[in-house]
Scaffold this motif. Structure first.
Motif, short mmCIF file in Angstrom:
data_model
loop_
_atom_site.label_atom_id
_atom_site.label_comp_id
_atom_site.label_asym_id
_atom_site.label_seq_id
_atom_site.Cartn_x
_atom_site.Cartn_y
_atom_site.Cartn_z
N ILE B 137 -40.76 -59.17 35.52
CA ILE B 137 -40.21 -57.98 36.04
C ILE B 137 -38.59 -58.13 36.07
N LEU B 141 -35.60 -56.33 34.43
CA LEU B 141 -34.37 -55.89 34.98
C LEU B 141 -33.00 -56.21 34.07
N GLY B 144 -32.63 -54.22 31.15
CA GLY B 144 -32.55 -52.69 31.25
C GLY B 144 -31.06 -52.62 31.52
N ALA B 145 -30.36 -53.74 32.36
CA ALA B 145 -28.80 -53.52 32.77
C ALA B 145 -28.20 -53.57 31.56
N ALA B 147 -29.12 -53.09 28.27
CA ALA B 147 -29.45 -51.89 27.54
C ALA B 147 -28.49 -50.59 28.08
N LEU B 148 -28.37 -50.44 29.38
CA LEU B 148 -27.51 -49.32 30.02
C LEU B 148 -26.11 -49.54 29.77
N SER B 150 -24.92 -51.37 27.12
CA SER B 150 -24.42 -51.05 25.79
C SER B 150 -24.74 -49.49 25.20
N ALA B 151 -25.48 -48.89 25.90
CA ALA B 151 -25.60 -47.33 25.71
C ALA B 151 -24.68 -46.48 26.10
N VAL B 152 -23.76 -46.75 27.25
CA VAL B 152 -22.48 -46.15 27.37
C VAL B 152 -21.34 -46.48 26.58
N ALA B 161 -21.85 -48.31 35.94
CA ALA B 161 -23.19 -48.01 35.97
C ALA B 161 -23.80 -49.26 35.82
N VAL B 164 -23.96 -50.79 39.43
CA VAL B 164 -24.87 -49.94 40.48
C VAL B 164 -26.37 -50.41 40.16
N PHE B 165 -26.68 -50.56 38.72
CA PHE B 165 -28.03 -50.92 38.66
C PHE B 165 -28.42 -52.20 38.94
N VAL B 168 -28.89 -52.18 42.80
CA VAL B 168 -30.33 -51.59 43.15
C VAL B 168 -31.43 -52.37 42.70
N GLY B 169 -31.30 -53.12 41.62
CA GLY B 169 -32.28 -54.27 41.06
C GLY B 169 -32.17 -55.48 42.12
#
Lengths: 222, 248
Positions: B137, B141, B144-145, B147-148, B150-152, B161, B164-165, B168-169
């Motif tokens: 997991i 995480l 995911g971080a 990917a986030l 590189s997507a913005v 972002a 923040v992620f 939270v993780g």
């Protein structure tokens, strides 16, 4: 302030009622996904009883996730989200109210429908009661955690898939405690351990998630 | 020059940090190389064969430091994110971003070496043990971080972002660990206990500690190299960057 928040809740609920297809589609997804499993794994009652709690919970997770982009995306697209941020109300409360509206229109129907779908998996009466209770405690958490993900991926390229990648790992504790409580009950053990932990997570989520989601929303709207 | 006479905050600016990172990166990578060679020598030639597990146990010399680093780097990354959000410092976000790929790499190494060790020991590549599951997991995480980020498209929003992620993780990692542990005891009963480590020969412990230090040095060196690339990319329009390029 209260009047404003009540107004916001009423507005969000009305929007869903007038555009039923989104909410109903997520609900149908829940029904169809759970109905596919007996076709895939076989229809022996013992097997279905064993996989039932997990299948119902995973389907609830995915269905809640599908409706998440509804939370902020439409308001962001027509510009009303900026107006909501400018309201003389703490953004945390605004986000909490929007999350509540999301849960009432996506989580609560799942809770009400779950006992019926549990019958398809041959769950006994007390297991059905625990399933309903665990979903009642767990689905608000799905909306709360999901709000953080929805705020972070607002208006991002390929947002839908990214939202799933971000949010699903965070959903794992909810899944474990929720499905665990139901299976414990089905095996004749006490479900209260899992349910209490779900309740504790819900309290944590209610306190912290709107705060984090508001921070994420500010980042996205900057 | 005394400790207090150096202006440490000076290095919060990418312009001042860029040359410093350039000096530190080869230094730490050299330390990593040296310690790594010593550690591997101990691991393969000095440490005795385990009487229960045979030669296959030697994989823990890589597995354990990698698993430590995977968790520790996530915490450091979340801390840089928190510093960035609190002080609105660009370099903190860049450090957080630079650490993520190294952390994900160590998580993957821990998972792969664990599977390679598990096959001869447990007879299975994968067991749904609490540690294995939470490590998996953790990898999700990290990915995911990244990917986030590189997507913005907009760098400042992507940084925040990401932070923040990551935070939270970081709050979720302990919850996930305990939930998986609880689930594990419910479903499997007492299967394989990893928590009671056998009394280890001192030389094995030394080998592991030296390799852990090597991993630390490598992580710092790799993060410095990566943060230099990130600074060079973000500040490509800045005048100091152009002056430095012309001077070279």
């Amino acid at each position: 302030m209260n009047a404003m928040l009540r107004c916001l809740l009423w507005r969000d609920l009305q929007l869903v009622v007038r555009r039923k297809s989104d909410a109903v589609a997520a609900l149908f997804f829940f029904i169809i996904a759970t109905s596919l499993f007996p076709l895939g794994v076989g229809s022996e009652p013992a097997l279905l009883r064993a996989v039932g709690p997990g299948v119902l919970w995973v389907a609830a997770l995915l269905s809640a996730m599908l409706s998440l982009n509804r939370l902020f995306a439409a308001d962001h697209a027509d510009g009303s989200l900026e107006q909501l941020v400018l309201m003389p109300v703490p953004l945390t409360l605004t986000v909490a109210v929007k999350t509540l509206a999301h849960w009432l229109t996506s989580g609560l129907p799942l809770v009400l429908l779950a006992p019926l779908l549990g019958l398809q998996f041959d769950l006994a009466g007390d297991a059905l009661a625990v399933l309903t209770l665990s979903l009642l405690l767990g689905t608000p958490l799905l909306s709360l955690i999901g709000a953080i993900g929805a705020a972070l991926t607002l208006g991002v390229r390929g947002g839908g898939v990214l939202l799933a990648v971000l949010v699903l790992p965070l959903y794992i504790p909810v899944l474990i405690f929720g499905a665990g409580a139901v299976s414990a009950c089905a095996h004749g053990m006490s479900p209260w351990g899992g349910l209490s932990l779900l309740g504790a997570l819900l309290v944590l989520g209610v306190v912290f998630a709107p705060f984090a989601a508001a921070a994420a929303l500010r980042v996205s709207l900057e | 020059m005394g400790f207090s006479t150096i202006h440490w905050y000076r290095y919060a600016s990418p312009q001042a940090f860029y040359p410093l990172a350039g000096t530190l990166a080869p230094l730490f990578l050299a330390i990593a190389m040296g310690l790594g060679l010593i550690g591997l020598f101990i691991a393969f030639f000095v440490a005795p064969t385990d009487f229960q597990q045979g030669e296959a146990y030697r994989i823990i010399f890589i597995h354990v430091p990698a698993a430590w680093m995977s968790m520790f780097i996530y915490l450091v990354m979340a801390c840089w994110g928190a510093v960035g959000l609190a002080l609105n410092a660009r370099l903190s976000f860049m450090m957080a971003q630079a650490l993520a790929p190294t952390g994900a790499m160590f998580t993957l190494v821990a998972l792969v070496t664990g599977a390679l060790w598990g096959k001869p020991m447990w007879g299975a590549w994968w067991v749904w043990d609490a540690r294995l599951t939470s490590e998996l997991i953790l990898l999700f995480l990290y990915l995911g971080a990244m990917a986030l980020h590189s997507a913005v498209d907009e760098p400042r929003r992507a940084d925040k972002a990401f932070a923040v992620f990551a935070l939270v993780g970081a709050i979720n990692v302990p919850i996930i660990y305990f939930s998986v542990k609880w689930w594990n005891t419910l479903h499997q009963g007492a299967s394989i206990s990893l928590t009671k480590a056998p009394a280890m020969a001192a030389v094995m412990l030394w080998g592991m500690l030296i390799l852990a230090l090597a991993c630390w040095a490598y992580s710092i060196g790799a993060a410095m190299l990566r943060v230099r690339c990130i600074i060079a990319e973000r500040e490509r329009e800045a005048s100091w960057m152009n002056e430095m390029r012309e001077a070279e």
